[in-house]
Design a protein around this motif. Structure first.
Motif, PDB file in Angstrom:
ATOM      1  N   ILE A 160       0.834  -1.200   0.000  1.00 57.02           N
ATOM      2  CA  ILE A 160       0.000   0.000   0.000  1.00 57.02           C
ATOM      3  C   ILE A 160       0.872   1.254   0.000  1.00 57.02           C
ATOM      4  CG2 ILE A 160      -1.653   1.336   1.376  1.00 57.02           C
ATOM      5  CD1 ILE A 160      -2.761  -1.412   2.331  1.00 57.02           C
ATOM      6  N   ALA A 161       1.935   1.224   0.798  1.00 54.34           N
ATOM      7  CA  ALA A 161       2.847   2.370   0.845  1.00 54.34           C
ATOM      8  C   ALA A 161       3.496   2.614  -0.516  1.00 54.34           C
ATOM      9  CB  ALA A 161       3.916   2.145   1.913  1.00 54.34           C
ATOM     10  N   ALA A 162       3.873   1.537  -1.190  1.00 57.24           N
ATOM     11  CA  ALA A 162       4.494   1.665  -2.507  1.00 57.24           C
ATOM     12  C   ALA A 162       3.519   2.246  -3.520  1.00 57.24           C
ATOM     13  CB  ALA A 162       5.010   0.309  -2.986  1.00 57.24           C
ATOM     14  N   LEU A 163       2.285   1.786  -3.485  1.00 57.66           N
ATOM     15  CA  LEU A 163       1.260   2.304  -4.388  1.00 57.66           C
ATOM     16  C   LEU A 163       1.011   3.791  -4.140  1.00 57.66           C
ATOM     17  CD1 LEU A 163      -1.272  -0.664  -4.157  1.00 57.66           C
ATOM     18  CD2 LEU A 163      -0.033   0.017  -6.209  1.00 57.66           C
ATOM     19  N   LEU A 164       0.937   4.157  -2.881  1.00 55.53           N
ATOM     20  CA  LEU A 164       0.700   5.548  -2.530  1.00 55.53           C
ATOM     21  C   LEU A 164       1.884   6.428  -2.922  1.00 55.53           C
ATOM     22  CD1 LEU A 164      -1.120   7.650  -1.144  1.00 55.53           C
ATOM     23  CD2 LEU A 164      -0.033   7.009   1.031  1.00 55.53           C
ATOM     24  N   LYS A 165       3.085   5.948  -2.632  1.00 54.34           N
ATOM     25  CA  LYS A 165       4.296   6.701  -2.933  1.00 54.34           C
ATOM     26  C   LYS A 165       4.396   6.995  -4.431  1.00 54.34           C
ATOM     27  CE  LYS A 165       8.588   8.121  -1.806  1.00 54.34           C
ATOM     28  NZ  LYS A 165       8.852   9.189  -0.816  1.00 54.34           N
ATOM     29  N   GLN A 166       4.095   6.019  -5.231  1.00 53.84           N
ATOM     30  CA  GLN A 166       4.234   6.178  -6.678  1.00 53.84           C
ATOM     31  C   GLN A 166       3.058   6.901  -7.313  1.00 53.84           C
ATOM     32  OE1 GLN A 166       5.472   2.751  -8.888  1.00 53.84           O
ATOM     33  NE2 GLN A 166       6.776   1.967  -7.260  1.00 53.84           N
ATOM     34  N   GLY A 167       1.914   6.928  -6.629  1.00 53.56           N
ATOM     35  CA  GLY A 167       0.726   7.462  -7.276  1.00 53.56           C
ATOM     36  C   GLY A 167       0.216   8.801  -6.802  1.00 53.56           C
ATOM     37  N   TYR A 168       0.626   9.250  -5.616  1.00 56.03           N
ATOM     38  CA  TYR A 168      -0.060  10.414  -5.043  1.00 56.03           C
ATOM     39  C   TYR A 168       0.122  11.698  -5.849  1.00 56.03           C
ATOM     40  CZ  TYR A 168       4.150  12.470  -2.831  1.00 56.03           C
ATOM     41  OH  TYR A 168       5.367  13.057  -2.588  1.00 56.03           O
ATOM     42  N   ALA A 169       1.224  11.803  -6.598  1.00 59.63           N
ATOM     43  CA  ALA A 169       1.468  13.015  -7.392  1.00 59.63           C
ATOM     44  C   ALA A 169       1.204  12.804  -8.875  1.00 59.63           C
ATOM     45  CB  ALA A 169       2.901  13.492  -7.179  1.00 59.63           C
ATOM     46  N   ALA A 170       0.515  11.706  -9.211  1.00 61.29           N
ATOM     47  CA  ALA A 170       0.352  11.337 -10.619  1.00 61.29           C
ATOM     48  C   ALA A 170      -0.807  12.047 -11.315  1.00 61.29           C
ATOM     49  CB  ALA A 170       0.176   9.833 -10.746  1.00 61.29           C
ATOM     50  N   GLY A 171      -1.679  12.707 -10.576  1.00 57.11           N
ATOM     51  CA  GLY A 171      -2.792  13.382 -11.229  1.00 57.11           C
ATOM     52  C   GLY A 171      -3.792  13.909 -10.226  1.00 57.11           C
ATOM     53  N   THR A 172      -4.770  14.652 -10.757  1.00 59.32           N
ATOM     54  CA  THR A 172      -5.802  15.248  -9.901  1.00 59.32           C
ATOM     55  C   THR A 172      -7.214  14.846 -10.344  1.00 59.32           C
ATOM     56  OG1 THR A 172      -5.809  17.258 -11.267  1.00 59.32           O
ATOM     57  CG2 THR A 172      -4.376  17.250  -9.310  1.00 59.32           C
ATOM     58  N   GLU A 173      -7.310  13.831 -11.201  1.00 62.63           N
ATOM     59  CA  GLU A 173      -8.624  13.364 -11.607  1.00 62.63           C
ATOM     60  C   GLU A 173      -9.367  12.801 -10.393  1.00 62.63           C
ATOM     61  OE1 GLU A 173      -5.783  12.279 -12.824  1.00 62.63           O
ATOM     62  OE2 GLU A 173      -5.678  13.022 -14.900  1.00 62.63           O
ATOM     63  N   ASP A 174     -10.674  12.967 -10.384  1.00 63.09           N
ATOM     64  CA  ASP A 174     -11.481  12.596  -9.219  1.00 63.09           C
ATOM     65  C   ASP A 174     -11.275  11.148  -8.798  1.00 63.09           C
ATOM     66  OD1 ASP A 174     -12.482  15.131  -9.115  1.00 63.09           O
ATOM     67  OD2 ASP A 174     -14.414  14.642 -10.006  1.00 63.09           O
ATOM     68  N   GLU A 175     -11.319  10.220  -9.758  1.00 62.99           N
ATOM     69  CA  GLU A 175     -11.185   8.811  -9.410  1.00 62.99           C
ATOM     70  C   GLU A 175      -9.800   8.512  -8.842  1.00 62.99           C
ATOM     71  OE1 GLU A 175     -11.537   4.326 -11.356  1.00 62.99           O
ATOM     72  OE2 GLU A 175     -12.194   6.067 -12.506  1.00 62.99           O
ATOM     73  N   HIS A 176      -8.772   9.145  -9.426  1.00 59.41           N
ATOM     74  CA  HIS A 176      -7.411   8.911  -8.939  1.00 59.41           C
ATOM     75  C   HIS A 176      -7.248   9.451  -7.519  1.00 59.41           C
ATOM     76  CE1 HIS A 176      -3.105   8.253  -9.109  1.00 59.41           C
ATOM     77  NE2 HIS A 176      -2.933   9.484  -8.659  1.00 59.41           N
TER      78      HIS A 176
END
Length: 252
Positions: free
Chosen positions: A66-82
């Motif tokens: 979960i930490a890895a997913l969050l680390k790699q994804g939190y700055a990837a976009g601002t779309e509502d679903e993301h």
């Protein structure tokens, strides 16, 4: 999601072998959640993260994933679903109860592109200690009843907690279940009368008692009509009276 594959490949094996001396063995449940978290379906990933927040799991590999997913994804976009997905990952990480993840949640709160995600990251950091207690309650096995399955024993643990929020979550789970052991309903009835006798009148307590009434009605057992009538007579709260009346009607 393709960028995460290499990291996830390393973490899957850690998750499946990292259950240690956990009792009972929840490796299958963990594996199912991992499959959801790494699914190609955004809706399934979000659902898996939600389930993690309720499960009380102690598998370190799961939370590292979960930490890895969050680390790699939190700055990837601002779309509502993301943003919704990343927000649930923050909550799922908090569900570890592990203070070592504070730093990552603080990073998300400071650097995420979405104000909403920043908010949930801060909120999740504040919930780490609460989730640690929740995990302790769910995983306490000293007084487990051999006649109940693991999930039912966890429900009883939650119902017996001093935290009305945990009691409410247990009641909600019972309402959503197709069937639970009669012993669980006995505990619900006892806890409901105990809360009534204690004079619990706060918003959370009243909401909890309302859910306990709804859960008790799901038993379909006429023997609990007397319990519900005691609550109806003993409370002045109109919301609770309404829920009790519905529960009585459901059993009748």
């Amino acid at each position: 999601m393709k960028k995460m594959t290499a990291v996830l490949g390393l973490l899957v094996s850690l998750t499946l072998t990292g259950t240690g001396n956990a009792q009972p063995d929840r490796s299958a449940e963990t594996a199912n959640l991992l499959a959801g978290l790494t699914s190609s379906s955004g809706a399934r990933r979000i659902q898996a993260a939600k389930l993690v927040t309720q499960a009380g799991l102690r598998d370190q590999g799961l939370y590292e994933t979960i930490a890895a997913l969050l680390k790699q994804g939190y700055a990837a976009g601002t779309e509502d679903e993301h943003v919704d997905e990343m927000s649930w990952l923050c909550k799922a990480l908090a569900a570890s109860g592990d203070p070592r993840y504070r730093e990552l949640l603080q990073e998300v709160a400071a650097r995420a592109l979405s104000p909403k995600l920043q908010h949930y990251a801060r909120q999740s950091e504040e919930l780490i200690e609460e989730y640690a207690e929740r995990s302790r309650v769910l995983n306490a096995t000293e007084s487990w009843d051999a006649e109940l399955n693991a999930e039912e024993n966890r429900l009883v643990n939650m119902l017996g907690s001093d935290d009305p929020g945990l009691k409410r979550d247990a009641a909600k789970n019972v309402v959503r279940s197709l069937q639970v052991h009669p012993r669980v309903y006995e505990v619900i009835a006892a806890e409901l009368l105990e809360m009534l006798a204690a004079g619990n009148s706060g918003t959370l307590e009243i909401d909890t008692m309302a859910w306990l009434c709804k859960a008790l009605a799901g038993s379909g057992e006429s023997k609990y009509l007397e319990t519900l009538k005691q609550v109806e007579a003993g409370t002045q709260n109109l919301k609770l009276k309404s829920h009790v009346a519905k529960a009585i009607k459901q059993i009748n």
